[in-house]
Design a protein around this motif. Structure first.
Motif, PDB file in Angstrom:
ATOM      1  N   LEU A 228     130.596  87.859  71.940  1.00  0.00           N
ATOM      2  CA  LEU A 228     130.944  89.193  71.476  1.00  0.00           C
ATOM      3  C   LEU A 228     132.426  89.266  71.105  1.00  0.00           C
ATOM      4  CD1 LEU A 228     129.122  91.740  73.840  1.00  0.00           C
ATOM      5  CD2 LEU A 228     128.559  91.162  71.471  1.00  0.00           C
TER       6      LEU A 228
ATOM      7  N   CYS B 112     135.287  91.891  70.733  1.00  0.00           N
ATOM      8  CA  CYS B 112     135.517  93.229  71.267  1.00  0.00           C
ATOM      9  C   CYS B 112     136.781  93.855  70.683  1.00  0.00           C
ATOM     10  CB  CYS B 112     135.639  93.184  72.791  1.00  0.00           C
ATOM     11  SG  CYS B 112     134.156  92.555  73.609  1.00  0.00           S
TER      12      CYS B 112
ATOM     13  N   THR C  64     139.758  95.746  71.157  1.00  0.00           N
ATOM     14  CA  THR C  64     140.542  96.080  72.356  1.00  0.00           C
ATOM     15  C   THR C  64     141.101  97.492  72.314  1.00  0.00           C
ATOM     16  OG1 THR C  64     142.494  95.040  71.343  1.00  0.00           O
ATOM     17  CG2 THR C  64     141.149  93.674  72.804  1.00  0.00           C
TER      18      THR C  64
ATOM     19  N   PHE D 211     138.357  99.955  73.461  1.00  0.00           N
ATOM     20  CA  PHE D 211     138.185  99.879  74.916  1.00  0.00           C
ATOM     21  C   PHE D 211     139.349 100.560  75.628  1.00  0.00           C
ATOM     22  CE2 PHE D 211     134.853  96.917  73.978  1.00  0.00           C
ATOM     23  CZ  PHE D 211     134.049  96.886  75.103  1.00  0.00           C
TER      24      PHE D 211
ATOM     25  N   LEU E 166     138.017  95.342  79.748  1.00  0.00           N
ATOM     26  CA  LEU E 166     137.137  94.241  79.364  1.00  0.00           C
ATOM     27  C   LEU E 166     136.978  93.279  80.544  1.00  0.00           C
ATOM     28  CD1 LEU E 166     138.415  93.570  75.753  1.00  0.00           C
ATOM     29  CD2 LEU E 166     136.048  94.061  76.392  1.00  0.00           C
TER      30      LEU E 166
ATOM     31  N   ALA F 131     132.903  99.169  68.938  1.00  0.00           N
ATOM     32  CA  ALA F 131     133.546  98.528  70.087  1.00  0.00           C
ATOM     33  C   ALA F 131     133.329  97.024  70.122  1.00  0.00           C
ATOM     34  CB  ALA F 131     133.034  99.147  71.383  1.00  0.00           C
ATOM     35  N   THR F 132     132.136  96.549  69.774  1.00  0.00           N
ATOM     36  CA  THR F 132     131.843  95.115  69.835  1.00  0.00           C
ATOM     37  C   THR F 132     130.881  94.726  68.727  1.00  0.00           C
ATOM     38  OG1 THR F 132     129.811  95.100  71.198  1.00  0.00           O
ATOM     39  CG2 THR F 132     131.914  95.302  72.371  1.00  0.00           C
TER      40      THR F 132
END
Length: 436
Positions: A172, A174, A176, A179, A186, A284-285
């Motif tokens: 994945l 992600c 950052t 998040f 994470l 987000a991912t």
């Protein structure tokens, strides 16, 4: 509308850019002295690959590097724009029968069993024995699973037909910033499905961003990682029994359906450009292999994403695909073709393509851990080669294209609610069983 994967790549482009036939990333083993009759003579080699002219520039750069040490062996790449590996193999067979004989072919995991079954390939064992030092040096720097899997799945008679090259794993990427804006950390050592879903709920509440695109049923990225992280798969380890309707597989489909039903993933259908959505802060991912790093560089997002393992339920899991490099049985330039395969195993070749922006993970561990691979890459890039340690080859039986269609249709029916997950995967499993 066409399937669009990470970075806006079409489904076919993603398929080619996995270890499953990379656009630009052969990778592997040990530059050795020439050997064999004709290896020092001028030769012209024809290399074919599944694809079109968009890959020519990458191959030309590879051949130019090869010619620095082998100036007398000239190679031309030729793409065959087939829809499936079955169509590709049939086209190669037809061309050979018509007198148009390639010397080398680039074959992804999905096509290796098929090519080996058609008696199109020359056994490589005598060449490997002749250049044992070079071969041992290469495999001594590669994960032994690559050799084991290539021997197991790329042969029907115990002979060696492929030199394994670069590979890809499912991880994945992600965002950052998303998040951080949601106040979600994470994971440092992996995360569970429940952790992942909880992160998605908070991200949706705080930022409005989707957790990930989950409804584009492309097996390598959208199906297999969920199955494997729940101890399931579409087939058993020998690829001779369908297991797509196991309780663990049904549970995986129901989990993904829940992400879609609750708005944590966008509804399936249409196009979804993951890289563009990451750039806009709306995602987000997304799942990908090494190839997505090139998109992150292009969009100047390398410092804004981090690569982490796929969330797990029963245990860690990742799908794996790799390039296989064989010599055609009908080739009249086998010694020269072997010189190219041997050079492809060199550290020099592997480093060159990692530095040039290859879309695969180098088979040589030393190169995968070197700046040639890790520079200008997202944090967590080391998780790409690490996933090979717990990964599973994407099942690719001889009738792989038909199997992939059945898997995709069954999964889509399950996650969209057109059928219950049990009924959808059960029906797909019956189709898979009939293809074996």
């Amino acid at each position: 509308m066409g399937w669009v994967g990470p970075g806006g790549m079409s489904r076919r482009q993603v398929l080619r850019s996995m270890g499953a036939a990379a656009l630009a990333a052969p990778a592997a083993g040990s530059l050795a002295a020439c050997g064999g009759s004709g290896s020092g003579d001028s030769s012209s080699l024809d290399l074919v690959y599944l694809g079109d002219a968009t890959q020519q520039e990458a191959f030309n750069a590879l051949f130019a590097e090869f010619n620095k040490s082998k100036p007398k062996v000239k190679i031309k790449a030729r793409g065959i724009a087939a829809e499936t590996w079955g169509n590709f193999a049939n086209t190669v067979s037809t061309q050979i029968a018509g007198g148009k004989v390639p010397d080398i072919v680039q074959v992804a995991t999905e096509g290796q069993r098929l090519f080996a079954s058609k008696s199109l390939l020359e056994p490589l064992d005598p060449y490997m024995d002749r250049d044992r030092k070079a071969v041992d040096d290469y495999f001594g720097d590669a994960d032994p699973k690559l050799k084991e899997w290539t021997e197991t799945y790329g042969s029907t008679d115990g002979k060696t037909y492929f030199i394994p090259g670069g590979y890809n794993t499912s991880v994945l990427y992600c965002n950052t910033k998303v998040f951080a804006d949601a106040g979600v950390d994470l994971p440092e050592d992996g995360w569970s499905w429940d952790d992942f879903r909880a992160a998605g709920e908070r991200i949706k509440q705080k930022t409005g961003a989707f957790l990930l695109p989950a409804g584009y049923a492309f097996p390598f990225l959208d199906i297999m990682p969920w199955l494997l992280t729940n101890g399931a798969s579409t087939h058993n380890a020998a690829w001779d029994e369908a297991t797509f309707d196991s309780p663990a597989a049904v549970e995986a489909a129901e989990f993904v359906k829940g992400l879609i039903d609750d708005g944590l993933s966008p509804k399936p259908g249409g196009d979804f450009n993951a890289a563009a959505q990451v750039q806009k802060g709306r995602l987000a991912t997304f799942g990908a292999g090494r190839w997505a790093t090139l998109d992150m560089r292009r969009l100047k997002l390398t410092d804004s994403v981090r690569i982490v393992p796929w969330p797990s339920n029963a245990g860690p899991g990742a799908s794996v695909g790799w390039d296989g490099w064989p010599i055609l049985r009908a080739s009249k330039n086998k010694d020269a073709a072997w010189e190219f395969l041997k050079w492809m195993m060199s550290k020099e070749a592997s480093t060159f393509y990692a530095s040039a922006g290859g879309t695969n993970i180098p088979a040589r561990n030393s190169v995968a851990a070197s700046p040639a691979f890790t520079d200008d890459a997202p944090a967590g890039t080391e998780n790409l080669p690490a996933a090979l340690g717990y990964g599973t080859p994407i099942p690719s039986p001889e009738r792989g294209a038909e199997a992939q269609a059945a898997i995709t249709q069954g999964w889509q029916a399950a996650i969209t609610g057109n059928q219950s997950a049990q009924d959808a995967l059960g029906s797909a499993n019956d189709k898979l069983s009939g293809l074996l």
